[in-house]
Design an enzyme around this catalytic site. Structure first.
Site, PDB file in Angstrom:
ATOM      1  N   ASN A 225       0.846  -1.130   0.096  1.00 56.24           N
ATOM      2  CA  ASN A 225      -0.111  -0.046  -0.102  1.00 56.24           C
ATOM      3  C   ASN A 225       0.974   1.369  -0.037  1.00 56.24           C
ATOM      4  O   ASN A 225       1.877   1.118  -0.047  1.00 56.24           O
ATOM      5  CB  ASN A 225      -0.911   0.209   1.370  1.00 56.24           C
ATOM      6  CG  ASN A 225      -0.249  -0.164   2.487  1.00 56.24           C
ATOM      7  OD1 ASN A 225       0.610   0.580   3.091  1.00 56.24           O
ATOM      8  ND2 ASN A 225      -0.384  -1.135   3.140  1.00 56.24           N
ATOM      9  N   ASP A 294      -4.344  -6.285   5.329  1.00 54.42           N
ATOM     10  CA  ASP A 294      -5.414  -7.024   6.182  1.00 54.42           C
ATOM     11  C   ASP A 294      -5.342  -8.498   5.392  1.00 54.42           C
ATOM     12  O   ASP A 294      -5.776  -9.488   6.153  1.00 54.42           O
ATOM     13  CB  ASP A 294      -6.992  -6.383   5.778  1.00 54.42           C
ATOM     14  CG  ASP A 294      -7.034  -5.031   6.395  1.00 54.42           C
ATOM     15  OD1 ASP A 294      -6.485  -4.928   7.452  1.00 54.42           O
ATOM     16  OD2 ASP A 294      -7.585  -4.034   5.971  1.00 54.42           O
ATOM     17  N   LYS A 304       7.473 -17.584 -10.687  1.00 55.86           N
ATOM     18  CA  LYS A 304       6.598 -16.205 -11.048  1.00 55.86           C
ATOM     19  C   LYS A 304       5.575 -16.985 -11.876  1.00 55.86           C
ATOM     20  O   LYS A 304       5.691 -18.124 -12.708  1.00 55.86           O
ATOM     21  CB  LYS A 304       7.672 -15.663 -12.159  1.00 55.86           C
ATOM     22  CG  LYS A 304       6.960 -14.482 -12.641  1.00 55.86           C
ATOM     23  CD  LYS A 304       7.511 -13.692 -13.550  1.00 55.86           C
ATOM     24  CE  LYS A 304       6.972 -12.426 -14.356  1.00 55.86           C
ATOM     25  NZ  LYS A 304       7.721 -11.931 -15.469  1.00 55.86           N
ATOM     26  N   PRO A 322      -2.895 -11.666  10.604  1.00 57.17           N
ATOM     27  CA  PRO A 322      -2.955 -11.397  12.219  1.00 57.17           C
ATOM     28  C   PRO A 322      -3.267  -9.916  12.517  1.00 57.17           C
ATOM     29  O   PRO A 322      -2.667  -9.197  11.834  1.00 57.17           O
ATOM     30  CB  PRO A 322      -1.678 -11.893  12.653  1.00 57.17           C
ATOM     31  CG  PRO A 322      -0.706 -11.924  11.827  1.00 57.17           C
ATOM     32  CD  PRO A 322      -1.543 -12.093  10.563  1.00 57.17           C
ATOM     33  N   PHE A 344      -3.274   3.604  15.281  1.00 58.45           N
ATOM     34  CA  PHE A 344      -3.475   4.584  14.344  1.00 58.45           C
ATOM     35  C   PHE A 344      -4.693   4.078  13.640  1.00 58.45           C
ATOM     36  O   PHE A 344      -4.759   2.857  13.441  1.00 58.45           O
ATOM     37  CB  PHE A 344      -2.243   4.949  13.541  1.00 58.45           C
ATOM     38  CG  PHE A 344      -1.382   5.848  14.072  1.00 58.45           C
ATOM     39  CD1 PHE A 344      -0.559   5.717  15.283  1.00 58.45           C
ATOM     40  CD2 PHE A 344      -1.128   7.164  13.258  1.00 58.45           C
ATOM     41  CE1 PHE A 344       0.184   6.817  15.765  1.00 58.45           C
ATOM     42  CE2 PHE A 344      -0.463   8.073  14.021  1.00 58.45           C
ATOM     43  CZ  PHE A 344       0.323   8.036  14.952  1.00 58.45           C
ATOM     44  N   LYS A 358     -13.224   1.894  16.202  1.00 54.17           N
ATOM     45  CA  LYS A 358     -11.827   0.949  15.921  1.00 54.17           C
ATOM     46  C   LYS A 358     -11.370   1.007  17.304  1.00 54.17           C
ATOM     47  O   LYS A 358     -10.838  -0.092  17.849  1.00 54.17           O
ATOM     48  CB  LYS A 358     -11.135   1.500  14.802  1.00 54.17           C
ATOM     49  CG  LYS A 358     -10.112   0.715  14.492  1.00 54.17           C
ATOM     50  CD  LYS A 358      -9.311   1.311  13.125  1.00 54.17           C
ATOM     51  CE  LYS A 358     -10.053   1.019  11.773  1.00 54.17           C
ATOM     52  NZ  LYS A 358      -9.522   1.546  10.671  1.00 54.17           N
TER      53      LYS A 358
HETATM   54  N1  CTP Z   1      -3.221  -3.224  12.559  1.00 52.65           N
HETATM   55  C1  CTP Z   1      -2.368  -4.048  12.981  1.00 52.65           C
HETATM   56  N2  CTP Z   1      -2.365  -5.180  12.224  1.00 52.65           N
HETATM   57  C2  CTP Z   1      -3.220  -5.454  11.492  1.00 52.65           C
HETATM   58  C3  CTP Z   1      -4.222  -4.415  10.909  1.00 52.65           C
HETATM   59  C4  CTP Z   1      -3.674  -3.155  11.670  1.00 52.65           C
HETATM   60  O1  CTP Z   1      -1.553  -3.964  13.987  1.00 52.65           O
HETATM   61  N3  CTP Z   1      -3.233  -6.586  10.763  1.00 52.65           N
HETATM   62  C5  CTP Z   1      -3.152  -1.629  13.459  1.00 52.65           C
HETATM   63  C6  CTP Z   1      -2.377  -0.545  12.667  1.00 52.65           C
HETATM   64  O2  CTP Z   1      -1.131  -0.453  12.550  1.00 52.65           O
HETATM   65  C7  CTP Z   1      -3.125   0.472  13.268  1.00 52.65           C
HETATM   66  C8  CTP Z   1      -4.406  -0.039  13.540  1.00 52.65           C
HETATM   67  O3  CTP Z   1      -4.342  -1.343  13.694  1.00 52.65           O
HETATM   68  O4  CTP Z   1      -2.523   1.031  14.323  1.00 52.65           O
HETATM   69  C9  CTP Z   1      -5.818   0.302  12.579  1.00 52.65           C
HETATM   70  O5  CTP Z   1      -5.428  -0.085  11.311  1.00 52.65           O
HETATM   71  P1  CTP Z   1      -6.410   0.187   9.944  1.00 52.65           P
HETATM   72  O6  CTP Z   1      -5.765  -0.609   8.900  1.00 52.65           O
HETATM   73  O7  CTP Z   1      -6.788   1.491  10.042  1.00 52.65           O
HETATM   74  O8  CTP Z   1      -7.422  -0.780  10.649  1.00 52.65           O
HETATM   75  P2  CTP Z   1      -8.283  -1.942  10.243  1.00 52.65           P
HETATM   76  O9  CTP Z   1      -8.156  -3.079  11.564  1.00 52.65           O
HETATM   77  O10 CTP Z   1      -7.115  -2.679   9.062  1.00 52.65           O
HETATM   78  O11 CTP Z   1      -9.564  -1.848   9.910  1.00 52.65           O
HETATM   79  P3  CTP Z   1     -10.321  -1.293   8.636  1.00 52.65           P
HETATM   80  O12 CTP Z   1      -9.335  -1.949   7.351  1.00 52.65           O
HETATM   81  O13 CTP Z   1     -11.563  -2.184   8.755  1.00 52.65           O
HETATM   82  O14 CTP Z   1     -10.448   0.036   8.641  1.00 52.65           O
END
Ligand code: CTP
Length: 415
Positions: A225, A294, A304, A322, A344, A358
């Protein structure tokens, strides 16, 4: 002597605004870097008074440093410009710090013995030891640096209250390679700013995740990302400035490691979790700024994936990664308050509602919300701090400034 406040190019809002630094140069080829350091200190808002030894004048002229600092340079203890003829007293009394850069092996030895036969050493000896800190940036050949005499002198100077800023490693002017180069001006600047920062996180062990993760599809492709890692690196720097021991677990980004921070590079969410779990038992604060993917491909292809000529895209299936933050927030140490977890959230809309939801879902006391598309890759941001009591805005500022404000907030929660 009065403090000049309008030095050329000085930033009144800089990190060293209001600080008066006496920059001492002893003899060494690293004197050429002192010119840039002088400029950098002034850019950050400091006023700089340069003092040079006779040996330093062999390497760089006082004219250069006068032009850069906007003040005439002092080189002699017999300088008749001083009405009382006591430059060593006058210069040291108005300083917020004396920084000797470069500090030669010989000058270290002289300081150690309280030698005072030139203006710079005389001034260091005459400084009020409890009010005016002495910072040394050694610079010498690697053999000179490694010599037991130098190492002994360094340890004793530290015991006598001086701060040794360390040395760099690499190619040296003499043609040899090793430890002993003077740190680069940006590194010294970072250390000096940290030196002046109140130690709100003294004794804390801060663990930070930063950047994106990279989830491999095959050996040459993957899912990632747009996270730049800048906010997480700024958090690590701000925490270190505030006196914490900091470990930064970074996804694939090409940012330089903040000074004094231990960095662990990882790729995937799984790697990031493993690194975090290894360091978590010693941590007292966990700050999750990473944009963790995610999902990951259920299994990365070993070779490949080639087009098969059918015009059909390959079918990929995914597994959920996780949740690193939630894992830590549910750990026994977090539940008993030994580990403070800060999350965050990058949202695209309804920042407060999404961030509050969240925060509760992840089980963290503090969640920091921001609008993702408005911040990725930028040097500035605006944050919303969300906790059980409600929310507080940190208006748009550089990520480093915001990180420092956040560090102050976190320090308040540790009490
Ligand atoms: N985070 C994490 N591990 C993951 C996903 C997120 O530690 N697998 C942490 C990020 O570092 C951040 C927080 O969780 O501190 C929120 O991350 P975000 O991407 O905004 O949230 P998601 O849990 O992915 O929720 P969504 O995609 O539904 O908004």
């Amino acid at each position: 002597m009065t403090k000049q406040v309008n030095d050329p190019g000085s930033d009144p809002g800089g990190d060293l605004a209001g600080k008066h630094v006496v920059l001492g140069l002893s003899g060494g080829i690293a004197c050429y870097k002192a010119a840039e350091l002088c400029r950098a200190l002034i850019k950050e808002g400091a006023t700089v008074q340069v003092v040079m030894t006779e040996a330093a004048e062999q390497f760089i002229t006082a004219v250069t440093l006068q032009a850069l600092s906007g003040r005439s340079v002092y080189t002699s203890q017999w300088d008749s410009r001083e009405a009382n003829n006591m430059a060593h007293i006058n210069l040291s009394r108005e300083a917020d710090a004396i920084l000797v850069a470069p500090c030669s092996a010989d000058f270290m030895a002289k300081l150690l013995h309280g030698g005072a036969d030139d203006l710079l050493s005389l001034m260091c000896l005459a400084r009020p030891i409890d009010k005016v800190p002495l910072l040394l940036a050694p610079a010498m050949n690697r053999q000179m640096w490694a010599h037991p005499a130098t190492q002994r002198n360094m340890a004793q100077l530290q015991a006598d209250g001086a701060t040794i800023l360390g040395v760099g490693t690499g190619f040296q002017a003499c043609g040899e390679t090793g430890d002993g180069r003077m740190l680069e001006p940006p590194e010294l600047l970072e250390d000096i700013v940290a030196f002046f920062t109140p130690k709100l996180l003294a004794g804390q062990q801060v663990l930070v995740t930063a950047g994106p993760t990279y989830e491999a599809i095959d050996p040459v492709r993957g899912i990632t990302n747009l996270s730049s890692g800048k906010m997480g690196f700024a958090m690590a720097r701000a925490a270190r400035e505030a006196g914490a021991q900091v470990t930064l677990v970074a996804g694939p980004v090409s940012l330089p490691t903040p000074r004094g921070v231990t960095r662990i590079d990882v790729k995937s969410a799984q790697n990031m979790l493993e690194a975090v779990l290894e360091k978590a038992p010693a941590a007292t604060v966990f700050i999750a700024t990473a944009a963790v993917a995610d999902w990951r491909p259920a299994s990365a292809a070993e070779r490949k994936i080639k087009k098969d000529g059918s015009g059909q895209a390959p079918r990929l299936s995914f597994t959920e990664n996780p949740d690193i933050l939630a894992t830590l927030a549910q750990s026994p140490r977090a539940r008993t308050g030994e580990l403070l977890c800060v999350g965050f959230a990058a949202e695209s809309h309804d920042l407060e509602g999404n961030a509050q939801a969240k925060r509760q879902r992840k089980g963290v006391p503090l969640l920091v919300g921001n609008i993702g598309p408005a911040t990725f890759g930028r040097d500035d941001n605006a944050l919303l701090l969300v906790d059980a009591q409600g929310s507080r805005e940190l208006p748009r500022a550089s990520k480093l400034r915001l990180a420092r404000q956040l560090v102050a907030d976190i320090a308040g929660r540790l009490k």
